[in-house]
Design a protein around this motif. Structure first.
Motif, PDB file in Angstrom:
ATOM      1  N   ASP A  49     -41.853  -0.444  38.429  1.00  0.00           N
ATOM      2  CA  ASP A  49     -42.436   0.465  37.440  1.00  0.00           C
ATOM      3  C   ASP A  49     -42.725  -0.331  36.168  1.00  0.00           C
ATOM      4  O   ASP A  49     -41.917  -0.367  35.249  1.00  0.00           O
ATOM      5  CB  ASP A  49     -41.471   1.620  37.171  1.00  0.00           C
ATOM      6  CG  ASP A  49     -42.119   2.749  36.404  1.00  0.00           C
ATOM      7  OD1 ASP A  49     -43.292   2.611  36.011  1.00  0.00           O
ATOM      8  OD2 ASP A  49     -41.449   3.774  36.184  1.00  0.00           O
ATOM      9  N   LEU A  50     -43.876  -0.981  36.115  1.00  0.00           N
ATOM     10  CA  LEU A  50     -44.181  -1.932  35.051  1.00  0.00           C
ATOM     11  C   LEU A  50     -44.471  -1.296  33.695  1.00  0.00           C
ATOM     12  O   LEU A  50     -44.598  -2.000  32.702  1.00  0.00           O
ATOM     13  CB  LEU A  50     -45.357  -2.818  35.469  1.00  0.00           C
ATOM     14  CG  LEU A  50     -45.132  -3.647  36.734  1.00  0.00           C
ATOM     15  CD1 LEU A  50     -46.382  -4.442  37.074  1.00  0.00           C
ATOM     16  CD2 LEU A  50     -43.943  -4.571  36.567  1.00  0.00           C
ATOM     17  N   GLU A  51     -44.587   0.005  33.639  1.00  0.00           N
ATOM     18  CA  GLU A  51     -44.847   0.675  32.366  1.00  0.00           C
ATOM     19  C   GLU A  51     -43.560   0.994  31.608  1.00  0.00           C
ATOM     20  O   GLU A  51     -43.598   1.238  30.415  1.00  0.00           O
ATOM     21  CB  GLU A  51     -45.629   1.979  32.601  1.00  0.00           C
ATOM     22  CG  GLU A  51     -47.083   1.749  32.927  1.00  0.00           C
ATOM     23  CD  GLU A  51     -47.845   1.130  31.761  1.00  0.00           C
ATOM     24  OE1 GLU A  51     -47.731   1.641  30.628  1.00  0.00           O
ATOM     25  OE2 GLU A  51     -48.526   0.123  31.981  1.00  0.00           O
ATOM     26  N   LEU A 109     -34.209   1.300  27.012  1.00  0.00           N
ATOM     27  CA  LEU A 109     -34.242   1.359  28.478  1.00  0.00           C
ATOM     28  C   LEU A 109     -34.853   2.670  28.971  1.00  0.00           C
ATOM     29  O   LEU A 109     -34.471   3.758  28.555  1.00  0.00           O
ATOM     30  CB  LEU A 109     -32.846   1.169  29.062  1.00  0.00           C
ATOM     31  CG  LEU A 109     -32.248  -0.222  28.883  1.00  0.00           C
ATOM     32  CD1 LEU A 109     -30.806  -0.254  29.380  1.00  0.00           C
ATOM     33  CD2 LEU A 109     -33.072  -1.279  29.597  1.00  0.00           C
ATOM     34  N   GLY A 110     -35.816   2.546  29.860  1.00  0.00           N
ATOM     35  CA  GLY A 110     -36.476   3.703  30.451  1.00  0.00           C
ATOM     36  C   GLY A 110     -37.663   4.216  29.656  1.00  0.00           C
ATOM     37  O   GLY A 110     -38.409   5.071  30.128  1.00  0.00           O
ATOM     38  N   LYS A 111     -37.864   3.704  28.453  1.00  0.00           N
ATOM     39  CA  LYS A 111     -38.985   4.150  27.622  1.00  0.00           C
ATOM     40  C   LYS A 111     -40.262   3.432  28.064  1.00  0.00           C
ATOM     41  O   LYS A 111     -40.232   2.456  28.793  1.00  0.00           O
ATOM     42  CB  LYS A 111     -38.714   3.844  26.147  1.00  0.00           C
ATOM     43  CG  LYS A 111     -37.448   4.488  25.593  1.00  0.00           C
ATOM     44  CD  LYS A 111     -37.620   5.959  25.417  1.00  0.00           C
ATOM     45  CE  LYS A 111     -36.513   6.518  24.551  1.00  0.00           C
ATOM     46  NZ  LYS A 111     -35.649   7.446  25.193  1.00  0.00           N
ATOM     47  N   GLN A 112     -41.401   3.942  27.580  1.00  0.00           N
ATOM     48  CA  GLN A 112     -42.694   3.359  27.904  1.00  0.00           C
ATOM     49  C   GLN A 112     -43.580   3.393  26.664  1.00  0.00           C
ATOM     50  O   GLN A 112     -43.212   4.036  25.676  1.00  0.00           O
ATOM     51  CB  GLN A 112     -43.345   4.084  29.072  1.00  0.00           C
ATOM     52  CG  GLN A 112     -43.519   5.566  28.870  1.00  0.00           C
ATOM     53  CD  GLN A 112     -43.906   6.261  30.170  1.00  0.00           C
ATOM     54  OE1 GLN A 112     -43.814   5.704  31.248  1.00  0.00           O
ATOM     55  NE2 GLN A 112     -44.347   7.495  30.051  1.00  0.00           N
ATOM     56  N   VAL A 132     -45.116  -3.117  26.941  1.00  0.00           N
ATOM     57  CA  VAL A 132     -44.049  -3.557  27.837  1.00  0.00           C
ATOM     58  C   VAL A 132     -44.670  -4.522  28.834  1.00  0.00           C
ATOM     59  O   VAL A 132     -45.727  -4.243  29.395  1.00  0.00           O
ATOM     60  CB  VAL A 132     -43.428  -2.365  28.612  1.00  0.00           C
ATOM     61  CG1 VAL A 132     -42.362  -2.855  29.564  1.00  0.00           C
ATOM     62  CG2 VAL A 132     -42.888  -1.321  27.674  1.00  0.00           C
ATOM     63  N   SER A 133     -43.988  -5.670  29.019  1.00  0.00           N
ATOM     64  CA  SER A 133     -44.483  -6.652  29.973  1.00  0.00           C
ATOM     65  C   SER A 133     -43.301  -7.303  30.670  1.00  0.00           C
ATOM     66  O   SER A 133     -42.220  -7.391  30.104  1.00  0.00           O
ATOM     67  CB  SER A 133     -45.308  -7.710  29.243  1.00  0.00           C
ATOM     68  OG  SER A 133     -45.652  -8.757  30.131  1.00  0.00           O
TER      69      SER A 133
END
Length: 170
Positions: free
Chosen positions: A90-92, A139-142, A163-164
């Motif tokens: 989940d790259l986002e 953590l878990g944010k986008q 995010v990368s």
């Protein structure tokens, strides 16, 4: 750089690069530095009176330091859980190993961080531990989410910009 060992119920997550650095340091100490110091101590001991022999006294002290660091590194590598960020699905979303760009809403500035293991901290590079308050809040944010963190100065708010899971261009 010594770090605080994790509590019994915590994992020692580490990136592949961080694990390689621990292993390289271990190899350097074990295969290069320790044999040289042992040789120096042996030579100094052959010179006679050890009580006033600076080379011998310093060599024994340095040998204890090296052995202590080797034990520390061995323990850290034994409990390490290597997490490769390149396998992230989940790259986002922000997870361990992510490179994150934040916008500090209160300070009008852009900040860059990478979430890494406890043995990889380098604040000057923006490498923060996954157990730090900021990393836990991220953590878990986008992108587009707002992250709020309680700091000694009070609550601070950040917007996730990017995010990368690959190192940004220098």
């Amino acid at each position: 750089m010594p770090t605080v060992p994790p509590m019994a119920d915590q994992k020692n997550y580490i990136t592949p690069e961080g694990y390689a650095r621990l292993k390289d340091e271990f190899e350097q100490l074990y295969k290069v530095e320790r044999p040289k110091v042992v040789s120096d101590v042996s030579w100094a001991a052959s010179n006679g009176d050890r009580s006033e022999n600076g080379d011998y006294i310093y060599g024994k002290k340095r040998l204890r330091q090296i052995d202590s660091r080797l034990r520390f590194l061995m323990k850290r590598m034994d409990i390490a859980v290597v997490v490769d960020p390149n396998t992230q699905q989940d790259l986002e979303k922000i997870y361990f190993g992510a490179w994150v760009e934040l916008y500090a809403l209160d300070k009008d500035e852009s900040l860059h961080y990478r979430i890494v293991g406890q043995d990889e901290l380098e604040p000057s590079k923006g490498y923060i531990s996954w157990i730090s308050p900021l990393a836990r809040a991220m953590l878990g944010k986008q992108p587009g989410d707002v992250v709020r963190v309680i700091t000694p100065a009070g609550e601070e708010s950040f917007e996730v910009v990017d995010v990368s899971y690959h190192a940004p261009d220098a």
